[in-house]
Design an enzyme around this catalytic site. Structure first.
Site, short mmCIF file in Angstrom:
data_model
loop_
_atom_site.label_atom_id
_atom_site.label_comp_id
_atom_site.label_asym_id
_atom_site.label_seq_id
_atom_site.Cartn_x
_atom_site.Cartn_y
_atom_site.Cartn_z
N LYS A 211 0.82 -1.18 0.03
CA LYS A 211 0.02 -0.03 0.14
C LYS A 211 0.98 1.19 -0.01
O LYS A 211 2.11 1.29 0.54
CB LYS A 211 -0.96 0.01 1.01
CG LYS A 211 -0.23 -0.04 2.47
CD LYS A 211 -1.17 0.00 3.70
CE LYS A 211 -1.90 -1.31 4.01
NZ LYS A 211 -2.40 -1.39 5.12
N LYS A 213 0.48 5.47 0.82
CA LYS A 213 -0.53 6.61 1.46
C LYS A 213 0.07 8.09 1.30
O LYS A 213 1.49 8.27 1.47
CB LYS A 213 -0.70 6.51 2.70
CG LYS A 213 -1.39 5.11 2.84
CD LYS A 213 -1.43 4.60 4.41
CE LYS A 213 -2.64 3.49 4.34
NZ LYS A 213 -2.70 3.16 5.72
N CYS A 431 -9.46 2.47 16.59
CA CYS A 431 -9.69 1.92 15.14
C CYS A 431 -10.84 0.73 15.30
O CYS A 431 -11.30 0.55 16.48
CB CYS A 431 -8.31 0.96 14.70
SG CYS A 431 -8.40 -0.79 15.90
N CYS A 437 -12.45 -6.82 11.90
CA CYS A 437 -11.17 -6.90 11.87
C CYS A 437 -10.62 -8.19 12.10
O CYS A 437 -10.55 -8.58 13.33
CB CYS A 437 -10.49 -5.79 12.42
SG CYS A 437 -8.71 -5.81 12.00
N CYS A 480 -3.76 1.34 12.63
CA CYS A 480 -4.98 2.12 12.01
C CYS A 480 -5.34 3.37 12.71
O CYS A 480 -5.65 4.11 11.85
CB CYS A 480 -5.93 1.12 11.66
SG CYS A 480 -5.55 -0.41 10.85
FE1 SRM Z 1 -5.88 0.02 8.61
C1 SRM Z 1 -5.20 -3.37 7.66
C2 SRM Z 1 -8.73 -0.54 9.15
C3 SRM Z 1 -6.01 3.06 8.45
C4 SRM Z 1 -2.33 0.36 8.91
N1 SRM Z 1 -6.89 -1.56 8.35
C5 SRM Z 1 -6.62 -3.01 7.82
C6 SRM Z 1 -7.80 -3.72 7.83
C7 SRM Z 1 -8.23 -3.77 6.30
C8 SRM Z 1 -7.45 -5.15 8.18
C9 SRM Z 1 -7.17 -6.36 6.97
O1 SRM Z 1 -6.12 -6.05 6.43
O2 SRM Z 1 -7.79 -7.46 6.97
C10 SRM Z 1 -8.62 -3.05 8.87
C11 SRM Z 1 -10.36 -3.16 8.46
C12 SRM Z 1 -10.77 -3.29 9.74
C13 SRM Z 1 -12.57 -3.16 9.50
O3 SRM Z 1 -13.23 -4.11 9.97
O4 SRM Z 1 -12.85 -1.94 9.21
C14 SRM Z 1 -8.27 -1.69 8.72
N2 SRM Z 1 -7.15 1.07 8.47
C15 SRM Z 1 -8.45 0.76 9.06
C16 SRM Z 1 -9.37 2.00 9.32
C17 SRM Z 1 -10.86 1.73 8.73
C18 SRM Z 1 -9.14 2.31 10.76
C19 SRM Z 1 -10.20 3.16 11.38
O5 SRM Z 1 -10.81 2.85 12.13
O6 SRM Z 1 -10.34 4.58 10.84
C20 SRM Z 1 -8.64 3.08 8.72
C21 SRM Z 1 -8.94 3.24 6.97
C22 SRM Z 1 -8.45 4.22 6.47
C23 SRM Z 1 -8.80 4.26 5.12
O7 SRM Z 1 -9.97 5.05 4.84
O8 SRM Z 1 -8.07 4.09 4.11
C24 SRM Z 1 -7.27 2.53 8.48
N3 SRM Z 1 -4.52 1.54 8.44
C25 SRM Z 1 -4.77 2.67 8.63
C26 SRM Z 1 -3.76 3.50 9.18
C27 SRM Z 1 -3.66 5.12 9.29
C28 SRM Z 1 -3.51 6.10 8.13
O9 SRM Z 1 -3.39 5.29 7.09
O10 SRM Z 1 -3.36 7.22 8.22
C29 SRM Z 1 -2.57 2.86 9.25
C30 SRM Z 1 -1.21 3.15 9.70
C31 SRM Z 1 -0.41 3.99 8.64
C32 SRM Z 1 0.10 2.99 7.83
O11 SRM Z 1 -0.17 2.57 6.90
O12 SRM Z 1 1.66 2.96 7.97
C33 SRM Z 1 -3.01 1.52 8.92
N4 SRM Z 1 -4.07 -1.43 8.30
C34 SRM Z 1 -2.62 -1.07 8.52
C35 SRM Z 1 -1.81 -2.09 8.38
C36 SRM Z 1 -0.25 -2.06 8.58
C37 SRM Z 1 0.36 -1.60 7.43
C38 SRM Z 1 1.86 -1.90 7.42
O13 SRM Z 1 2.53 -1.14 7.04
O14 SRM Z 1 2.25 -3.08 8.27
C39 SRM Z 1 -2.75 -3.20 8.02
C40 SRM Z 1 -2.38 -4.64 7.81
C41 SRM Z 1 -1.82 -4.70 6.45
O15 SRM Z 1 -1.70 -4.00 5.62
O16 SRM Z 1 -1.08 -5.98 6.28
C42 SRM Z 1 -4.11 -2.76 7.94
FE1 SF4 Z 2 -7.38 -2.07 14.45
FE2 SF4 Z 2 -6.25 -2.00 12.08
FE3 SF4 Z 2 -5.24 -3.73 13.85
FE4 SF4 Z 2 -7.59 -4.24 12.69
S1 SF4 Z 2 -5.56 -4.12 11.64
S2 SF4 Z 2 -7.19 -4.27 15.06
S3 SF4 Z 2 -8.20 -2.02 12.39
S4 SF4 Z 2 -5.17 -1.61 13.80
#
Ligand code: SRM
Ligand code: SF4
Length: 566
Positions: A211, A213, A431, A437, A480
């Protein structure tokens, strides 16, 4: 498959992307299969590029397994809304869809968009079509591509807002995948049969390693947490004009417990570019990451690791090589806060803008507090629009004085007037975590509100109810809710247990540091109580909690990602 590529060395997802015929895979077959509520595993990877995640209901997983039933499969749909700007018609459509096909809630995410949870496979296509009917889409909301572009949210805070929101939308469009797969599969557009003619000029057949951003801020606001973005643009304002942007690269927060080679990292300011250069800078940074990111190990694949592996100097030189020119020296800037400034503000356009707190970003009706109904009614009468913020809140933007008064009475009628919210709660993010999730170890969104109530009792004791303190909780270390940049960060370890991190800065410029490991609610309260007491007694004038805990040596200052430990 291409024989020249050493597939056995690459991560599984690389092959799925390459063989997918530009993100088509067997999605149509998976959707048509009536035997299961799920889609094939390879399609579940590809569906992300279309803004769709397959999930199960983790509240019922165990029971269903005992009954030898397949899990309760459903899908999360994430919309792509650069800068979070939503028209009243779009709000109403999303509200309708949440009632008709999802779990009757709207989730405002930390990247300024909506998620629908709980959509069944049979309803996916209809829901996506209806989102598109209102000129929104879900392409590239997830997947190994550039995601939803974040942008300074509040029009009342800067006359330059129109310029940055337009830029965010342009970057978003420029970096969209060009495949027509989305239109064919979800919108029934004619099949573009021979994908050989179809090229992804920016991404190629394997898209990005991971990904990506992007965010844009206008200082002193840092409401996009610019240092957490793979790529950030900081508007440099001189004589009320944006003269250009400082470029920040290599932020990212995800990490894994027990793997010290993974860590959150704040981005580096690498130079300055002029407004007309922003699109090409964004594109070239993406290309450098496309060509150099790790495609073997997805846990090392983000731009932050590419930079740490190959060196910041190398990275900047490589981007400049792709650009054909050098960045200018970065210009001075200061940021003041990551949180939203709540309440009504009048813009220079004489319009009113209400920044409104939505706890955990979850728009729902709950007992007497009927927020979802209230915002629906606002959507029906407003002469302005909505803006979703990166702090999971909503701005009812651009309204006349007459509508301002009507909005106030609607919020009162539904018992959701934004009064008396503590400085801690106002600055909270949680989150999603459980039950949707799949990666969550513990609760976040469903639990943080009650923990905050207990912390508020302690803060009140010390006269700190109004003190603005950034607290963020996530159900796992993926980050997240950007917990690593909070003054108080709580990251789930196992059901009911969290690591407690302290010392992030209020301005979002510094990572926090592990203070206590694997503690439950009682210990969290016990640990924080004396710190609040000390803070109330011995903080310097204007000193923030995050800075205080470092000055008083509760935790050591973390200066860069590599120093961070769980
Ligand atoms: Fe996230 C994965 C929710 C912002 C880092 N994130 C997920 C998943 C899709 C789980 C999955 O892979 O199956 C979550 C879905 C949960 C659900 O049931 O809704 C999820 N992320 C979210 C949201 C909805 C959190 C929230 O409560 O607002 C945010 C949606 C943002 C959007 O609209 O696009 C969200 N995620 C973020 C952020 C913050 C940001 O982007 O500003 C981060 C940290 C910044 C970053 O990317 O480094 C973030 N999400 C992750 C990661 C770790 C990525 C990594 O580099 O290791 C994962 C897991 C992965 O990608 O393997 C992940
Ligand atoms: Fe929260 Fe993101 Fe971890 Fe799911 S993957 S538990 S939304 S921090």
């Amino acid at each position: 498959m291409n024989d020249a590529i050493l597939w056995e060395e690459l991560s599984e997802v690389e092959k799925i992307k390459y063989d997918s015929n530009y993100l088509r895979g067997t999605l149509p077959e998976s959707l048509a299969d009536p035997i299961t509520g799920a889609i094939r595993a390879s399609d579940a990877q590809l569906s992300k590029f279309h803004g769709i995640y397959q999930q199960t209901n983790r509240d019922t997983d165990k029971e269903r397994k005992l009954q030898k039933l397949e899990p309760e499969y459903s899908f999360l749909i994430r919309v792509r809304i650069p800068g979070g700007v939503v028209s009243p018609q779009q709000w109403l459509q999303m509200d309708d869809l949440s009632n008709q096909y999802a779990n009757e809630t709207l989730k405002i995410t930390t990247r300024q968009t909506f998620q629908l949870h709980g959509v069944l496979k049979k309803n996916l296509k209809g829901t996506i079509q209806k989102i598109n009917d209102r000129l929104l889409d879900t392409i590239a909301a997830c997947g190994d591509v550039n995601r939803n572009v974040m942008c300074h949210a509040n029009p009342a805070e800067s006359v330059l807002y129109p310029e940055v929101i337009e830029l965010a939308q342009k970057i978003g469009s420029h970096l969209l995948p060009k495949t027509k797969a989305y239109h064919e599969i979800w919108l029934d557009k004619k099949l573009v049969a021979n994908s050989k003619d179809e090229v992804e000029p920016i991404y190629g057949k394997r898209y990005l390693p991971r990904k990506f951003k992007i965010g844009i801020i206008i200082p002193p606001q840092n409401d996009c947490d610019i240092f957490s973005q793979d790529l950030g643009f900081i508007a440099i304002v001189e004589k009320e004009k944006i003269v250009g942007y400082n470029v920040v690269a290599g932020g990212g927060l995800g990490s894994t417990f027990g793997k010290p080679e993974t860590y959150p990292r704040t981005g580096n300011v690498i130079g300055f570019c002029y407004p007309h250069q922003v699109l090409e800078v964004a594109e070239k940074v993406v290309l450098v990451q496309r060509d150099n990111g790790d495609r073997q190990n997805r846990k090392q694949a983000r731009l932050k690791y590419t930079i740490d592996r190959l060196g910041l100097e190398w990275f900047v030189a490589e981007v400049e090589k792709y650009l054909g020119y050098s960045f200018e020296k970065a210009k001075p800037f200061t940021v003041a806060r990551t949180g939203d400034n709540y309440g009504w503000k009048k813009g220079t356009d004489n319009k009113w803008h209400l920044t409104y707190f939505v706890e955990g970003g979850r728009v729902q009706n709950s007992g007497r507090q009927q927020m979802k109904s209230a915002l629906r009614e606002v959507a029906k009468i407003t002469d302005g629009h909505f803006i979703l913020t990166g702090n999971q809140n909503v701005i009812m933007a651009g309204v006349s004085a007459k509508v301002k008064a009507e909005i106030d009475s609607i919020l009162a009628k539904y018992n959701v007037s934004p009064n008396g919210i503590s400085g801690l709660r106002k600055n909270s993010i949680a989150c999603v975590a459980l039950p949707t999730c799949p990666l969550a170890f513990s609760e976040a969104e469903r639990y943080l509100p009650s923990l905050i109530s207990k912390l508020e009792n302690r803060l009140e004791k010390y006269g700190l109810t109004k003190e603005e303190i950034v607290i963020r909780m996530t159900g796992c270390p993926n980050g997240c809710g950007r917990p690593y940049l909070a003054e108080i960060g709580l990251i789930g370890k196992s059901p009911g247990y969290y690591n407690l991190y302290l010392g992030g800065s209020f301005e979002g410029t510094r990572l926090n540091s592990l203070y206590r490991e694997t503690i439950a609610e009682e210990e969290i309260l016990q640990e924080l109580d004396p710190i609040f007491k000390d803070f109330s007694e011995s903080k310097n004038e204007g000193e923030r909690l995050g800075d205080f805990v470092i000055r008083k040596k509760y935790v050591k200052e973390i200066r860069e990602g590599k120093e961070f430990r769980h």
